[in-house]
Design a protein around this motif. Structure first.
Motif, PDB file in Angstrom:
ATOM      1  N   PHE A 163      -0.110  -6.366  -5.078  1.00 11.65           N
ATOM      2  CA  PHE A 163      -1.063  -6.259  -3.985  1.00 11.65           C
ATOM      3  C   PHE A 163      -1.429  -7.673  -3.565  1.00 11.65           C
ATOM      4  N   ILE A 185      -5.400   1.443  -7.358  1.00 14.36           N
ATOM      5  CA  ILE A 185      -4.993   0.563  -8.466  1.00 14.36           C
ATOM      6  C   ILE A 185      -5.579   1.060  -9.779  1.00 14.36           C
ATOM      7  N   TYR A 230      -7.800   0.798  -1.943  1.00 12.87           N
ATOM      8  CA  TYR A 230      -6.980  -0.011  -2.854  1.00 12.87           C
ATOM      9  C   TYR A 230      -7.582  -0.027  -4.256  1.00 12.87           C
ATOM     10  N   LYS A 231      -8.887  -0.210  -4.315  1.00 16.53           N
ATOM     11  CA  LYS A 231      -9.550  -0.238  -5.626  1.00 16.53           C
ATOM     12  C   LYS A 231      -9.279   1.051  -6.395  1.00 16.53           C
ATOM     13  N   TYR A 262     -10.399   0.450   3.488  1.00 16.77           N
ATOM     14  CA  TYR A 262      -9.137   0.090   2.843  1.00 16.77           C
ATOM     15  C   TYR A 262      -9.367  -0.559   1.484  1.00 16.77           C
ATOM     16  N   GLN A 315       2.367  -4.272  -1.415  1.00 17.91           N
ATOM     17  CA  GLN A 315       1.330  -3.630  -0.615  1.00 17.91           C
ATOM     18  C   GLN A 315       0.321  -4.694  -0.202  1.00 17.91           C
ATOM     19  N   ASN A 370      -3.679 -10.003  -1.990  1.00 17.70           N
ATOM     20  CA  ASN A 370      -5.120  -9.911  -1.755  1.00 17.70           C
ATOM     21  C   ASN A 370      -5.590 -11.007  -0.799  1.00 17.70           C
ATOM     22  N   TRP A 412       0.025  -3.211 -11.961  1.00 17.08           N
ATOM     23  CA  TRP A 412      -0.237  -3.884 -10.695  1.00 17.08           C
ATOM     24  C   TRP A 412      -0.470  -5.371 -10.948  1.00 17.08           C
ATOM     25  N   TYR A 445       2.680   4.283  -1.934  1.00 20.74           N
ATOM     26  CA  TYR A 445       1.226   4.113  -2.011  1.00 20.74           C
ATOM     27  C   TYR A 445       0.531   4.264  -0.662  1.00 20.74           C
ATOM     28  N   GLU A 446       1.283   4.184   0.420  1.00 18.68           N
ATOM     29  CA  GLU A 446       0.672   4.430   1.726  1.00 18.68           C
ATOM     30  C   GLU A 446       0.047   5.828   1.779  1.00 18.68           C
ATOM     31  N   ARG A 489       5.781  -2.100   1.705  1.00 13.94           N
ATOM     32  CA  ARG A 489       4.998  -0.862   1.724  1.00 13.94           C
ATOM     33  C   ARG A 489       5.770   0.166   0.897  1.00 13.94           C
ATOM     34  N   LEU A 540      -3.395   5.363   0.601  1.00 15.86           N
ATOM     35  CA  LEU A 540      -4.094   4.230   1.222  1.00 15.86           C
ATOM     36  C   LEU A 540      -4.388   4.556   2.685  1.00 15.86           C
TER      37      LEU A 540
END
Length: 292
Positions: A184, A231, A227-228, A223, A65, A186, A241, A127-128, A124, A131
């Motif tokens: 993820f 996760i 994500y925060k 976003y 992701q 980052n 993760w 989790y989309e 992907r 998100l």
């Protein structure tokens, strides 16, 4: 290796914050050494993949992701370059089809799970649904869920139920032999901008760019919040993760390969051992062949 895994691994939620994870961290590695290091990691992963395939008891699901231009495609291409295609399958999830929308949000992802003995890579993933759907809740309305006809009906309880569904889904998979690794990538907002500009400047990169990418960039903070929360809500010991610095692609690939290698090693894979009857058959087969 241990330092990378400990630094990037999130196996328990509630305290995770992206602000604590630098996007340009390189763990002391040097770019000029990256190619040799990655080649060694890929060779070791390839050997373990053969054992995974031969043993045929476990499966490995690797989830990627990231924001646009974080390097998912190139990370998959480089870190998985040594894998035997017979034991590997890659799915890149786009917008749901009409058939997908006639089922629950996990259905199309369940269909794409790796078989025993195989490595599945999801570019992907499920989790989309917590998100992009959270940033653009109108998508949820389009999913035709009973009782969800207006945006006001998409409450915190709705999202909590989705996180719970994901946790249960992953718990079920891990309990039945599928190891899950969630990455993820980052990337910083500045680095994303630089990569977008490169795509615009280079003709052979135009196909990777869409004006929609710029539109989505305006939702950056939304976003990051999504994500925060995702996760924190779904990081477990069984399905952790890994938040990977993605500003330097060469290091991103090293970090991913290091973690995949360790995960495979932790499976304690073994080649199948034949019983005495089968060994005797092999001995007899050898005698027949030698006597020809």
């Amino acid at each position: 290796m241990e330092n990378i895994i400990k630094k990037f691994k999130i196996s328990k939620g509630d305290h995770f914050d992206l602000k604590d994870h630098a996007t340009d961290y390189t763990a002391g590695y040097k770019k000029e050494d990256a190619e040799a290091i990655l080649a060694d990691l890929i060779e070791k992963i390839s050997a373990l993949q053969t054992e995974l395939y031969a043993e045929n008891k476990h499966a490995l699901l690797i989830i990627f992701q990231a924001m646009d231009a974080a390097g998912k495609d190139s990370a998959i291409a480089h870190t998985m370059s040594g894998l035997n295609p017979q034991g590997c399958q890659v799915y890149s999830f786009k917008q749901p089809s009409a058939e997908d929308l006639d089922h629950d949000f996990l259905w199309r992802h369940y269909k794409a799970l790796p078989e025993r003995g195989r490595i599945g890579i999801h570019n992907r993933s499920h989790y989309e649904n917590v998100l992009v759907c959270k940033v653009h809740p109108q998508i949820v309305i389009d999913q035709r869920i009973p009782g969800i006809d207006t945006l006001s009906q998409i409450t915190d309880d709705f999202w909590d139920e989705r996180y719970n569904s994901i946790r249960n889904f992953e718990t079920h998979l891990t309990g039945n032999g599928t190891t899950i690794v969630k990455f993820f990538l980052n990337v910083s907002k500045d680095e994303q901008k630089a990569r977008f500009l490169k795509r615009i400047d280079k003709t052979d990169k135009h196909w990777k760019f869409s004006s929609a990418d710029i539109a989505e960039r305006q939702y950056w903070n939304d976003y990051m919040a999504a994500y925060k929360t995702a996760i924190n809500q779904t990081a477990t010991n069984q399905a952790p993760w890994y938040v990977i610095p993605a500003d330097n692609k060469w290091f991103t690939r090293i970090a991913i390969s290091t973690i995949v290698l360790q995960v495979l090693e932790d499976m304690k894979l073994k080649y199948p051992v034949l019983d005495k009857t089968e060994k005797d058959k092999l001995t007899e087969a050898a005698k027949i062949l030698k006597s020809e």
